[in-house]
Design a protein around this motif. Structure first.
Motif, PDB file in Angstrom:
ATOM      1  N   SER A 106      19.607  14.311   9.406  1.00 34.54           N
ATOM      2  CA  SER A 106      18.533  14.108  10.303  1.00 34.54           C
ATOM      3  C   SER A 106      18.758  14.307  11.033  1.00 34.54           C
ATOM      4  CB  SER A 106      18.339  12.662   9.724  1.00 34.54           C
ATOM      5  OG  SER A 106      17.705  12.973   8.180  1.00 34.54           O
ATOM      6  N   ARG A 107      18.558  15.560  12.131  1.00 32.86           N
ATOM      7  CA  ARG A 107      17.951  16.111  13.353  1.00 32.86           C
ATOM      8  C   ARG A 107      17.422  15.104  14.579  1.00 32.86           C
ATOM      9  NH1 ARG A 107      20.087  18.628   9.578  1.00 32.86           N
ATOM     10  NH2 ARG A 107      21.621  19.594   9.806  1.00 32.86           N
ATOM     11  N   GLY A 108      17.620  15.148  15.437  1.00 37.31           N
ATOM     12  CA  GLY A 108      15.950  14.470  16.094  1.00 37.31           C
ATOM     13  C   GLY A 108      15.169  15.921  16.567  1.00 37.31           C
ATOM     14  N   LEU A 109      15.404  17.337  17.215  1.00 34.75           N
ATOM     15  CA  LEU A 109      14.489  18.145  17.630  1.00 34.75           C
ATOM     16  C   LEU A 109      16.098  19.338  17.026  1.00 34.75           C
ATOM     17  CD1 LEU A 109      14.365  17.769  21.503  1.00 34.75           C
ATOM     18  CD2 LEU A 109      12.778  16.621  19.348  1.00 34.75           C
ATOM     19  N   ASP A 110      15.728  20.577  15.770  1.00 34.25           N
ATOM     20  CA  ASP A 110      15.044  20.839  15.329  1.00 34.25           C
ATOM     21  C   ASP A 110      14.873  22.123  15.681  1.00 34.25           C
ATOM     22  OD1 ASP A 110      17.571  22.419  14.285  1.00 34.25           O
ATOM     23  OD2 ASP A 110      17.796  20.933  12.092  1.00 34.25           O
ATOM     24  N   ALA A 111      14.598  23.492  15.175  1.00 28.55           N
ATOM     25  CA  ALA A 111      14.230  24.996  14.961  1.00 28.55           C
ATOM     26  C   ALA A 111      15.218  25.966  14.486  1.00 28.55           C
ATOM     27  CB  ALA A 111      13.754  25.335  16.695  1.00 28.55           C
ATOM     28  N   THR A 112      14.367  26.757  13.763  1.00 24.95           N
ATOM     29  CA  THR A 112      14.870  27.858  12.330  1.00 24.95           C
ATOM     30  C   THR A 112      14.094  28.858  13.205  1.00 24.95           C
ATOM     31  OG1 THR A 112      14.257  26.753  10.660  1.00 24.95           O
ATOM     32  CG2 THR A 112      16.500  25.892  11.416  1.00 24.95           C
ATOM     33  N   LEU A 113      14.532  29.973  12.221  1.00 28.50           N
ATOM     34  CA  LEU A 113      14.001  31.240  11.933  1.00 28.50           C
ATOM     35  C   LEU A 113      13.021  31.265  13.207  1.00 28.50           C
ATOM     36  CD1 LEU A 113      13.007  29.728   8.132  1.00 28.50           C
ATOM     37  CD2 LEU A 113      14.838  31.808   9.171  1.00 28.50           C
ATOM     38  N   ASP A 143      19.302  26.080  13.857  1.00 32.36           N
ATOM     39  CA  ASP A 143      20.258  26.421  12.524  1.00 32.36           C
ATOM     40  C   ASP A 143      19.602  28.399  12.628  1.00 32.36           C
ATOM     41  OD1 ASP A 143      21.561  25.750  10.075  1.00 32.36           O
ATOM     42  OD2 ASP A 143      21.138  23.874  10.477  1.00 32.36           O
ATOM     43  N   ARG A 144      20.042  27.983  10.897  1.00 37.57           N
ATOM     44  CA  ARG A 144      19.588  29.580  10.644  1.00 37.57           C
ATOM     45  C   ARG A 144      18.514  29.989  11.103  1.00 37.57           C
ATOM     46  NH1 ARG A 144      21.265  31.780   4.627  1.00 37.57           N
ATOM     47  NH2 ARG A 144      23.595  31.424   5.774  1.00 37.57           N
ATOM     48  N   GLY A 145      19.264  31.489  11.004  1.00 35.91           N
ATOM     49  CA  GLY A 145      18.061  32.201  11.858  1.00 35.91           C
ATOM     50  C   GLY A 145      17.268  32.475  12.461  1.00 35.91           C
ATOM     51  N   GLY A 146      18.435  31.599  13.503  1.00 40.08           N
ATOM     52  CA  GLY A 146      18.094  31.578  15.159  1.00 40.08           C
ATOM     53  C   GLY A 146      17.102  30.328  15.326  1.00 40.08           C
ATOM     54  N   GLY A 147      17.752  29.807  16.627  1.00 42.91           N
ATOM     55  CA  GLY A 147      15.549  29.006  17.320  1.00 42.91           C
ATOM     56  C   GLY A 147      16.231  28.303  18.103  1.00 42.91           C
ATOM     57  N   THR A 148      15.484  28.073  19.487  1.00 46.68           N
ATOM     58  CA  THR A 148      15.534  27.845  20.553  1.00 46.68           C
ATOM     59  C   THR A 148      14.968  26.089  21.196  1.00 46.68           C
ATOM     60  OG1 THR A 148      15.128  29.973  22.030  1.00 46.68           O
ATOM     61  CG2 THR A 148      14.863  28.647  22.924  1.00 46.68           C
TER      62      THR A 148
END
Length: 469
Positions: A177-184, A208-213
């Protein structure tokens, strides 16, 4: 996933820990569990691209169960609302299919565990606030609490998924359960946002997977769970003016061809190492150069040498294994409970014999204190520039790793023990910048880059010698 670590992200989580969650890889901290000689699945995409496939045991986006207590599929504004979700796999707020949300002073709570850690880590299933491909949310004055497994607080998943957060407070209590998270290729931008996480594998800021910013400017970030660094990147993370403390993990972790940039901030790690750069080969990050850049502020590791941790090697302020890496520091105040500044070594990730660390370390107007250890199969390029100072020894026990040391005319090395470098890049006039304190420094006379030394021995300031070997 927010792995180490993968360090944090690919650990097998038992049903005893997650109840209904099947035994599967938890992205952010899972990789910690792999053995050093085991080959992991590789990304299906070509080098230079982000992984597009799913590793064994991991689901695809079509498998994710995504819904919301507040489901937004058009342009919508909410103000001073309270949104609660108690249902497994359901987000409190779900922005999708034509949805664009503006939220002011909203209170969000989320309970009800996910039934798939992978779907939560990669695609945002069960998140508090979930924004999907080509959708957006602008959120201010948020007060969010999640108390469920796999309940990331703010999640952007998919190309052009965008979340902007400001003047908000976020708290998560359970694992994954992360605070701020971005994937794909999703994007999260936060300003003046405070984040607290208590569960394992729950970085305050993650990609995480697929990259994010993810970028954050100003905030207090606290994590207490095992495998929960302040910043965990398998994408692009930037942080400015933050005060971050991880009491159960590193300050920052980068996996594969990804990066973290930190400015004017305070980071403190308390387990394993200060900053870790690695490649788990789980398929969550493409092979390449892991990059950590920090300017001003302070970086602290409270890990003592030999401290028990998830990795085989602990206590370094900077630790690199099974990847190419780059660290650039400018005017950062460093503090380390151990006497190891840099360690490059093989560990549990990758193929034995081929899984050392390769690091280029740029010190610019930077004070460095501690010893450097470059083990077999690893290599270091250490550049002291623009008034930098190193106090410590390099490969005191003559490990078989290679070291190239560059010292410009304005920088110095205070030698604290017998040292071995493969290549020394300087000039005879600047050898006076090596303060030997009675210790000898050895260089490889057979290396062509040392031809300027003519295979000779030179006296150094302080009674020691620069000796050809």
């Amino acid at each position: 996933m927010n792995k180490p670590i993968k360090l944090l992200s690919t650990i097998l989580i038992s049903t005893a820990l997650l109840g209904t969650i099947s035994s599967e890889i938890v992205s952010q901290s899972t990789a910690y569990a792999a053995t050093s000689t085991t080959k992991k699945s590789k990304p299906t995409s070509k080098p230079g691209k982000k992984p597009t496939g799913s590793a064994p045991g991991q689901s695809s986006e079509s498998d994710a169960k995504r819904s919301g207590q507040l489901s937004v599929s058009s342009t919508q504004t909410v103000s001073s609302n309270q949104v609660n979700s108690t249902t497994a796999n359901q987000s409190a707020i779900y922005v999708h299919d034509g949805g664009n949300l503006t939220s002011e002073n909203t209170t969000v709570s989320k309970t009800g565990d996910t039934t798939s850690a992978d779907n939560s880590n990669f695609f945002g299933q069960n998140a508090g606030v979930l924004v999907t491909k080509n959708r957006s949310a602008t959120i201010s004055g948020l007060n969010e609490t999640t108390d469920a497994v796999g309940a990331n607080a703010i999640f952007a998943s998919g190309s052009n998924a965008k979340v902007t957060v400001s003047s908000s407070n976020i708290k998560t209590s359970k694992s994954s359960s992360r605070g701020l998270d971005a994937t794909l290729k999703g994007t999260v931008t936060a300003t003046d946002t405070n984040i607290s996480t208590q569960g394992s594998h729950s970085a305050s800021v993650a990609t995480d997977r697929g990259g994010g910013t993810v970028s954050i400017n100003k905030g207090t970030l606290r994590t207490s769970g095992d495998g929960s660094p302040i910043l965990y990147s398998t994408g692009n993370i930037s942080a400015s003016n933050i005060d971050g403390v991880a009491s159960g993990a590193e300050a920052a972790v980068i996996e594969g061809d990804n990066n973290i940039t930190v400015n004017d901030s305070t980071l403190t790690g308390s387990k394993n190492n200060g900053v870790m750069l690695y490649q788990s080969q789980s398929g969550d990050a493409e092979t390449g150069t892991a990059s950590f850049t920090m300017t001003n502020g302070s970086l602290t590791s409270k890990v003592k040498a030999g401290a028990k941790g998830t990795t085989n090697n602990t206590g370094a302020l900077f630790y690199v294994t099974n990847t190419d890496a780059k660290v650039s520091l400018t005017n950062v105040k460093l503090s380390n409970a151990s006497n190891t500044l840099i360690r490059l070594a093989s560990d549990r990730w990758g193929t034995s014999g081929k899984n050392g660390g390769k690091l280029t370390f740029n010190a610019n107007n930077q004070t460095l204190k501690g010893n450097v250890q470059v083990n077999k199969g690893s290599s270091l390029k250490l550049l002291l520039k623009n008034g930098s100072e190193l106090t410590g020894n390099i490969n005191k026990t003559k490990t078989s790793g290679t070291v190239s040391l560059t010292i410009d005319g304005s920088s110095t090395w205070n030698v604290t023990g017998t040292s071995h470098v493969t290549v020394l890049k300087s000039s005879k006039a600047h050898l006076k910048n090596i303060k030997s304190n009675g210790h000898n420094v050895y260089y490889d006379k057979s290396n062509s880059e040392n031809s300027w030394l003519n295979g000779k021995t030179y006296s150094l300031n302080g009674g020691g010698k620069l000796v050809a070997e």
